[in-house]
Scaffold this active site. Structure first.
Site, PDB file in Angstrom:
ATOM      1  CB  SER A 272      55.771  65.017  81.436  1.00 39.56           C
ATOM      2  OG  SER A 272      56.380  65.973  80.584  1.00 39.56           O
ATOM      3  CE  LYS A 273      61.413  59.590  79.247  1.00 43.03           C
ATOM      4  NZ  LYS A 273      61.135  58.278  78.723  1.00 43.03           N
ATOM      5  NE  ARG A 274      58.981  66.459  74.726  1.00 45.09           N
ATOM      6  CZ  ARG A 274      57.989  67.092  74.102  1.00 45.09           C
ATOM      7  NH1 ARG A 274      56.796  66.577  74.030  1.00 45.09           N
ATOM      8  NH2 ARG A 274      58.208  68.262  73.532  1.00 45.09           N
ATOM      9  CG  PHE A 275      57.457  69.816  79.600  1.00 44.57           C
ATOM     10  CD1 PHE A 275      58.021  70.947  79.027  1.00 44.57           C
ATOM     11  CD2 PHE A 275      56.705  68.977  78.800  1.00 44.57           C
ATOM     12  CE1 PHE A 275      57.839  71.241  77.687  1.00 44.57           C
ATOM     13  CE2 PHE A 275      56.513  69.264  77.448  1.00 44.57           C
ATOM     14  CZ  PHE A 275      57.088  70.407  76.901  1.00 44.57           C
TER      15      PHE A 275
END
Ligand code: GLU
Length: 514
Positions: A272-275
């Site tokens: 994901s964007k965060r990961f």
């Protein structure tokens, strides 16, 4: 609403998956920029459509208008173009079952919501957000899962009429069955059985008249005659609500397959964007080739056999089917992606490589291009020769300027001590460089083979190992200890530049040694 929409082409038996011409779709919400995880799911849909001679649609699920991100729709379309995955029907290309933006289909959803209410499959809910909040908190304090308490499901017709008369706002909720089971036939996972008693009366239509995902998705998949829905695992809990809605409308559900997640390179989190996920188009800016990405993505959850990794478009389309899509999560692996990219860079013809790499080289230094002191435009013929020498080692096109800058700059800058190879000293290095200069000056031509033969003789005359002399020459002409093959490099650099650089190295070392 076209009448043919009532005759979906779907086959709900998962075992017929690849025998019918599949109409598939990718249905992103434009609330952010799609990354490899999202495009991987889209790719499977695209491949299934191509493999079966069907169609691939793009539908924009933009009903959550507050979360719509400007540019997200354009970016998703641009992404498909870049990857070379054609969209048969969708926002730009149009098609017979449009519009392909859900915000432009609101009348349809309202009409079907009405039909569901009339049939007793849905109902108006007048509960205020405050009441819903209170109910949830009470449920939580009792340790129960939060869900709607069905307060409005059993309102009398008079009560409803009165509230409507007063102009009270409402949502429309699905009247989920409260007993029995709902079975989702997942083409990859088999039967997934849900106890109806655990289902929520999900909101189908919001108080602002916009549909929720559940309602819009079901109506559109049906009206757009989608035969196979491939979507992310996270949607499994929604699947029974969709089945119930299909049944309530008297429609046959499409084949559904919840494809495995793509995990971040480390840990158990989804990409994901965060990961660890980058928006797809960043890969373009970072010098990836589109087919390297496609080939890599195809193997995130699907496999052909244990050996075949490199697959052309034709091979992939011919080989893809749902039977070889697994359910175990796939893991994003940057090194593997780089390997594919390097592989596809090596397959480029000199002309293709030059065409692809030139923009990376010609952009400004601050953006990763060649030093600004190098005059643009570059000479394509010379650049092609240079790139050809680096092609073997290049993993991304964005590496091209850094790898090749010494072919273009006037002045090299390096530490003089780099000229001195292991087990050598300044005096012997200086002697070696002077003798090399003389030997090269005496050569009639400037071909790599000729230079190599003469300098290998010189190595023997000097009683050195090749590496002892060639390291110095390499640093002298390139400013680096790692470069393409030395003699080809000198041939490409040309006689005047190579000789000038060797002469400069001699002078630098002489000054340094004194
Ligand atoms: N709009 C949903 C999403 O963003 C679509 C899910 C589906 O494919 O049904 O993923």
């Amino acid at each position: 609403m076209s009448s043919s929409a009532d005759a979906p082409l779907s086959a709900s038996d998962p075992h017929t998956t690849t025998r019918t011409a599949a109409r598939t779709r990718f249905a992103p919400s434009p609330t952010g920029f799609q990354h490899i995880g999202g495009y991987r799911t889209a790719l499977f849909s695209w491949l299934l459509a191509r493999h079966t001679g069907g169609q691939f649609l793009l539908r924009i699920e933009d009903t959550d208008t507050a979360r719509t991100v400007p540019g997200a729709v354009e970016a998703v379309i641009e992404g498909f173009k870049w990857l070379g995955l054609e969209i048969d029907e969708g926002p730009e290309v149009g098609g017979p079952v449009g519009p392909y933006f859900q915000t432009q289909r609101r009348d349809l959803y309202l009409a079907y919501a009405e039909q569901l209410i009339e049939g007793g499959h849905a109902y108006r809910c007048f509960c205020s957000p405050e009441r819903l909040q209170r109910v949830r908190e009470e449920q939580r304090s009792r340790g129960e899962p939060p869900r709607y308490d069905r307060h409005c499901r059993y309102l009398s017709p008079e009560d409803i009429a009165a509230r409507l008369n007063e102009g009270q706002g409402y949502t429309v909720r699905l009247a989920s069955p409260t007993a029995g089971k709902t079975v989702v036939n997942d083409a990859l996972r088999g039967q997934i059985v849900f106890e109806n008693a655990s289902l929520d009366d999900a909101v189908l239509l919001k108080s602002n008249g916009f549909p929720t995902y559940h309602l819009a998705n079901v109506i559109d998949d049906h009206l757009m005659r989608i035969t196979h829905v491939l979507r992310a695992e996270e949607w499994i809990p929604s699947a029974p609500l969709h089945i119930i809605t299909y049944q309530a409308l008297g429609w046959e559900p499409p084949v559904v397959a919840h494809v495995p997640d793509v995990l971040a390179s480390q840990g158990g989190k989804k990409l994901s964007k965060r990961f660890g996920a980058l928006p797809l188009l960043e890969y373009r800016d970072r010098g990836y080739l589109p087919w390297a990405i496609v080939n890599y993505m195809a193997l995130l959850g699907w496999s052909y056999d244990d050996k075949s990794n490199v697959l052309s478009r034709e091979q992939l389309v011919a080989a893809f089917d749902l039977e070889r899509v697994g359910v175990a999560p796939a893991r994003y692996d940057e090194d593997r992606l780089l390997w594919f990219n390097g592989y596809y860079i090596r397959q480029l013809s000199p002309e293709e490589l030059t065409e692809q790499a030139l923009p990376f080289m010609q952009r400004a230094e601050a953006e990763g291009g060649l030093p600004d002191s190098v005059a643009r435009p570059l000479d394509p013929a010379y650049t092609a020769r240079v790139l050809h020498l680096e092609q073997e080692r290049m993993k991304t096109l964005a590496e091209a300027p850094g790898m090749t800058s010494f072919f273009f700059v006037d002045e090299l800058s390096y530490e003089p001590r780099m000229l001195i190879a292991k087990n050598m000293d300044a005096a012997r290095t200086l002697d070696g460089l002077r003798r090399s200069h003389d030997a090269l000056t005496a050569l009639a031509g400037w071909e790599a083979a000729e230079m190599e033969a003469r300098l290998r003789e010189l190595v023997a005359e000097l009683g050195l190992k090749p590496v002892q002399l060639f390291t110095s020459l390499r640093v002298a002409v390139t400013g680096r200890t790692v470069s393409p093959p030395l003699f080809e490099t000198m041939e490409t650099l040309g006689r005047p530049t190579s000789m000038r650089r060797i002469q400069q190295a001699i002078e630098t070392l002489a000054a340094h040694a004194e």
